[in-house]
Write a protein that holds these residues in place. Structure first.
Motif, mmCIF file in Angstrom:
data_model
loop_
_atom_site.group_PDB
_atom_site.id
_atom_site.type_symbol
_atom_site.label_atom_id
_atom_site.label_comp_id
_atom_site.label_asym_id
_atom_site.label_seq_id
_atom_site.Cartn_x
_atom_site.Cartn_y
_atom_site.Cartn_z
ATOM 1 N N MET A 51 48.335 55.798 41.791
ATOM 2 C CA MET A 51 47.811 54.851 42.596
ATOM 3 C C MET A 51 48.266 53.686 43.125
ATOM 4 S SD MET A 51 44.537 54.203 40.047
ATOM 5 C CE MET A 51 44.805 53.074 38.384
ATOM 6 N N MET A 52 48.074 52.963 44.009
ATOM 7 C CA MET A 52 48.805 51.782 44.323
ATOM 8 C C MET A 52 48.187 50.913 43.317
ATOM 9 S SD MET A 52 48.101 51.666 48.453
ATOM 10 C CE MET A 52 48.925 50.093 48.565
ATOM 11 N N GLN A 53 47.150 50.544 42.852
ATOM 12 C CA GLN A 53 46.749 49.790 41.820
ATOM 13 C C GLN A 53 47.826 49.719 40.607
ATOM 14 O OE1 GLN A 53 44.141 46.820 41.973
ATOM 15 N NE2 GLN A 53 45.851 46.799 40.176
ATOM 16 N N GLU A 54 47.992 50.911 40.054
ATOM 17 C CA GLU A 54 48.533 51.437 38.879
ATOM 18 C C GLU A 54 50.329 50.640 39.201
ATOM 19 O OE1 GLU A 54 50.570 54.859 36.462
ATOM 20 O OE2 GLU A 54 48.948 55.291 37.684
ATOM 21 N N GLN A 55 50.582 51.071 40.273
ATOM 22 C CA GLN A 55 52.018 50.591 40.587
ATOM 23 C C GLN A 55 52.055 49.002 40.563
ATOM 24 O OE1 GLN A 55 54.785 52.648 40.783
ATOM 25 N NE2 GLN A 55 55.924 50.535 40.700
ATOM 26 N N GLN A 56 50.857 48.405 41.204
ATOM 27 C CA GLN A 56 51.231 47.147 41.201
ATOM 28 C C GLN A 56 51.090 46.554 39.649
ATOM 29 O OE1 GLN A 56 51.195 44.921 44.186
ATOM 30 N NE2 GLN A 56 51.680 43.532 42.390
ATOM 31 N N TRP A 57 50.206 46.941 38.913
ATOM 32 C CA TRP A 57 50.075 46.764 37.388
ATOM 33 C C TRP A 57 51.587 46.738 36.959
ATOM 34 C CZ3 TRP A 57 45.292 49.662 36.243
ATOM 35 C CH2 TRP A 57 43.826 49.025 36.986
ATOM 36 N N ILE A 58 52.358 48.129 37.093
ATOM 37 C CA ILE A 58 53.511 48.263 36.643
ATOM 38 C C ILE A 58 54.549 47.278 36.960
ATOM 39 C CG2 ILE A 58 55.549 49.698 36.384
ATOM 40 C CD1 ILE A 58 53.514 52.252 36.996
ATOM 41 N N PHE A 112 62.508 50.350 32.788
ATOM 42 C CA PHE A 112 61.688 51.565 33.511
ATOM 43 C C PHE A 112 62.159 51.517 35.046
ATOM 44 C CE2 PHE A 112 58.002 53.176 35.642
ATOM 45 C CZ PHE A 112 58.164 54.631 35.285
ATOM 46 N N ARG A 113 62.682 52.356 35.669
ATOM 47 C CA ARG A 113 63.141 52.411 36.976
ATOM 48 C C ARG A 113 62.423 53.169 37.871
ATOM 49 N NH1 ARG A 113 64.621 48.289 35.900
ATOM 50 N NH2 ARG A 113 66.468 47.367 35.145
ATOM 51 N N GLU A 169 48.711 40.365 31.456
ATOM 52 C CA GLU A 169 47.122 40.869 31.622
ATOM 53 C C GLU A 169 47.483 42.415 32.431
ATOM 54 O OE1 GLU A 169 43.521 41.872 32.169
ATOM 55 O OE2 GLU A 169 44.222 40.321 30.658
ATOM 56 N N ALA A 170 48.472 42.460 33.126
ATOM 57 C CA ALA A 170 48.768 43.679 33.969
ATOM 58 C C ALA A 170 49.103 44.807 33.026
ATOM 59 C CB ALA A 170 49.869 43.568 34.981
ATOM 60 N N PHE A 171 49.828 44.481 32.023
ATOM 61 C CA PHE A 171 50.110 45.584 31.048
ATOM 62 C C PHE A 171 48.868 45.828 30.258
ATOM 63 C CE2 PHE A 171 51.823 47.113 27.071
ATOM 64 C CZ PHE A 171 52.343 47.934 27.409
#
Length: 202
Positions: free
Chosen positions: A1-8, A62-63, A17-19
């Protein structure tokens, strides 16, 4: 999901906080994996903590060649194997083991009688005893394959192995477990495997 990718992306840049959001997203799934491999909750919690620590420290590398969840499973699985080897523990995974077809167990169509339930419980205890005797490497692939239902290709990604090695370890682990069950006297020899032509189909 887009939110997850933003957190990553944010966590890769050092956003704690994102982690933390990623930890909250995956902590239950990671703990479920480590608990199956380590059995004891305190060991599972330690392995899960080590996995998340390794993820935080290694996130900048992580790539995205695999999914974040696959990478995290790899870290968690490796943390479990390291813990088992370090402390010399060969504890079984919790819960049901190999699928009914592999173990030549006929699943009842209706609720089991008390006697059937007792027999199945006894068989499960024998399976657990057998799993305790397996090496961490063999237990690792069996947990991922039979309990978490990962494909051979997914296991290969998680463990950084080629698919052939994964299949070989699973085959050897199953054979060793069958041998131990046969020696226990509570398991009948299986007929010629129907899996021969299906290996790798999933």
């Amino acid at each position: 999901m887009m939110q997850e990718q933003q957190w990553i992306d944010d966590a890769r840049r050092g956003d704690q906080e994102a982690f933390a959001q990623l930890v909250r997203l995956y902590e239950k799934r990671v703990f479920a994996l480590t608990l199956r491999m380590c059995r004891q909750p305190e060991d599972a919690a330690e392995a899960a903590q080590e996995a998340f620590l390794a993820a935080w420290q290694g996130l900048r590398f992580f790539r995205g060649e695999s999914s974040f969840s696959t990478w995290l499973y790899r870290l968690a699985s490796n943390a479990c194997v390291d813990l088992l080897r370090r402390e010399g523990r060969h504890r079984t995974a919790a819960g049901p083991s190999l699928n009914d077809e592999e173990l030549n167990i006929d699943a009842p169509d209706t609720a089991p009688s008390p006697q059937e339930a007792a027999e199945r419980k006894e068989l499960q205890s024998q399976v657990e005893a057998g799993l305790r005797a397996l090496s961490p490497d063999h237990r690792q692939v069996l947990v991922l394959r039979e309990m978490h239902q990962l494909s051979y290709e997914e296991i290969a990604q998680v463990l950084s192995l080629d698919v052939g090695t994964v299949k070989s370890r699973i085959s050897r682990g199953r054979k060793q477990l069958r041998k131990l069950l046969l020696e226990s006297g509570n398991f009948s020899a299986a007929p010629p495997s129907k899996e021969t032509g299906k290996e790798g189909c999933k």
